[in-house]
Scaffold this active site. Sequence first.
Site, PDB file in Angstrom:
ATOM      1  N   ALA A  43      -3.756   7.816  -5.218  1.00 53.07           N
ATOM      2  CA  ALA A  43      -2.426   7.251  -5.427  1.00 53.07           C
ATOM      3  C   ALA A  43      -2.628   5.796  -5.846  1.00 53.07           C
ATOM      4  CB  ALA A  43      -1.601   7.343  -4.156  1.00 53.07           C
ATOM      5  N   GLY A  79       0.808  -1.210   0.000  1.00 52.47           N
ATOM      6  CA  GLY A  79       0.000   0.000   0.000  1.00 52.47           C
ATOM      7  C   GLY A  79       0.835   1.251   0.000  1.00 52.47           C
ATOM      8  N   ASN A  80       0.181   2.394   0.160  1.00 50.74           N
ATOM      9  CA  ASN A  80       0.896   3.667   0.212  1.00 50.74           C
ATOM     10  C   ASN A  80       0.239   4.576   1.239  1.00 50.74           C
ATOM     11  OD1 ASN A  80      -1.102   5.541  -1.189  1.00 50.74           O
ATOM     12  ND2 ASN A  80      -0.893   3.913  -2.709  1.00 50.74           N
ATOM     13  N   ARG A  81       0.819   5.745   1.448  1.00 49.67           N
ATOM     14  CA  ARG A  81       0.421   6.608   2.562  1.00 49.67           C
ATOM     15  C   ARG A  81      -0.644   7.637   2.208  1.00 49.67           C
ATOM     16  NH1 ARG A  81       3.846   6.151   6.815  1.00 49.67           N
ATOM     17  NH2 ARG A  81       5.900   5.244   6.424  1.00 49.67           N
ATOM     18  N   SER A  82      -1.261   7.537   1.049  1.00 49.51           N
ATOM     19  CA  SER A  82      -2.232   8.574   0.684  1.00 49.51           C
ATOM     20  C   SER A  82      -3.437   8.546   1.630  1.00 49.51           C
ATOM     21  CB  SER A  82      -2.701   8.362  -0.748  1.00 49.51           C
ATOM     22  OG  SER A  82      -3.641   9.356  -1.089  1.00 49.51           O
TER      23      SER A  82
END
Length: 229
Positions: free
Chosen positions: A100, A33-36
Site C-alpha cells: 500500500a 501511514g496506513n493499515r497494510s
Amino acid sequence: DRGGDLPRDLAGRHVVVSAGGTREPLDPVRYLGNRSSGKQGYALARTAVARGARVTLVAANTALPDPAGADVVAVGSAEQLRRAVLAAAADADAVVMAAAVADFRPARYVDSKIKKRDGEGPAPLVLEQNPDVLAGLSAARPHPGLVVVGFAAETDDVLANGRAKLARKGCDLLVVNEVGEHTAFGTDDNQAVVLGADGTETPVPLGPKEALADRVWDLVAARLGGELR
Ligand code: CTP
Ligand code: CA
C-alpha cells in the site's frame, strides 16, 4: 495444502514483491501511514520461493518474520520503496506491487519535532502527490518481457473500477480485492478477482492469502516467455 505436487515453475526466475505500507515522514517522530500488514506480500514471497524463484521482497514497515530464502529490503517511505523496486526490477522477470503506497506525502519535512503553539492552533498540513511506482514501471519497463502486477482494494463496483484502474496503470495483471468484513487489512484471508490486460478475469474464492498468492504466480508463470533471463 499444496502437498507434494508443488510446481517449480519459477525456477531460474527473479521476482520482486513489494509488501506492507509506506510511511511518509512529517517530522523526526511522526508520519502519515496506513493499515497494510504486509501479509499478502509475504505470502507471495513465500510461495514464489517455494516455486523456485529468486525473490526480492521490498518490505515497507512490516512486523512479520523474514520469508526463508528471500532477499528482504526494508524501506520506509514511498520514495524509498520506489527506488528499491526500480533497482530490483532491472533484472527481474516479474514485479508484484502488493504494498500500500501512500498517494500523498507531507510537502515539507520538518527536521525538528513540531511543537504546539499556544493559542495559534495547528498549522495546516500541506500534502503533495507521490509518484505512481506501478504506473511508472509499466510505462518504462526495463525490458519488454517484464510481467507487472498491481493490487487494488475496492469496495464498490469492483469489476468496473478494477478494469479502469488496470487500464490506467498499464500493468499486465491487477488483483482486485473485494473488501469486506473477513478480508483484506490485517486478516489471513482474501477474496479477489484477477483481471488481465488481455481481458481475462480469474475469480479467486475467499481463502488463505497463500492460495491467492499461488493463483497469482500461476497467471504470472503463464505470461513469462520461454527464455530464462
Ligand atoms: N501504487 C503505486 N504507487 C503509488 C500508489 C499506488 O505503485 N503511488 C500501486 C499499489 O502498490 C497497487 C496499485 O498501485 O499495486 C493500486 O493502488 P491503488 O491505491 O488502488 O491505486 P490508486 O491509483 O492510488 O487509486 P486510488 O485513488 O483508488 O487510491
Ligand atoms: Ca492509492
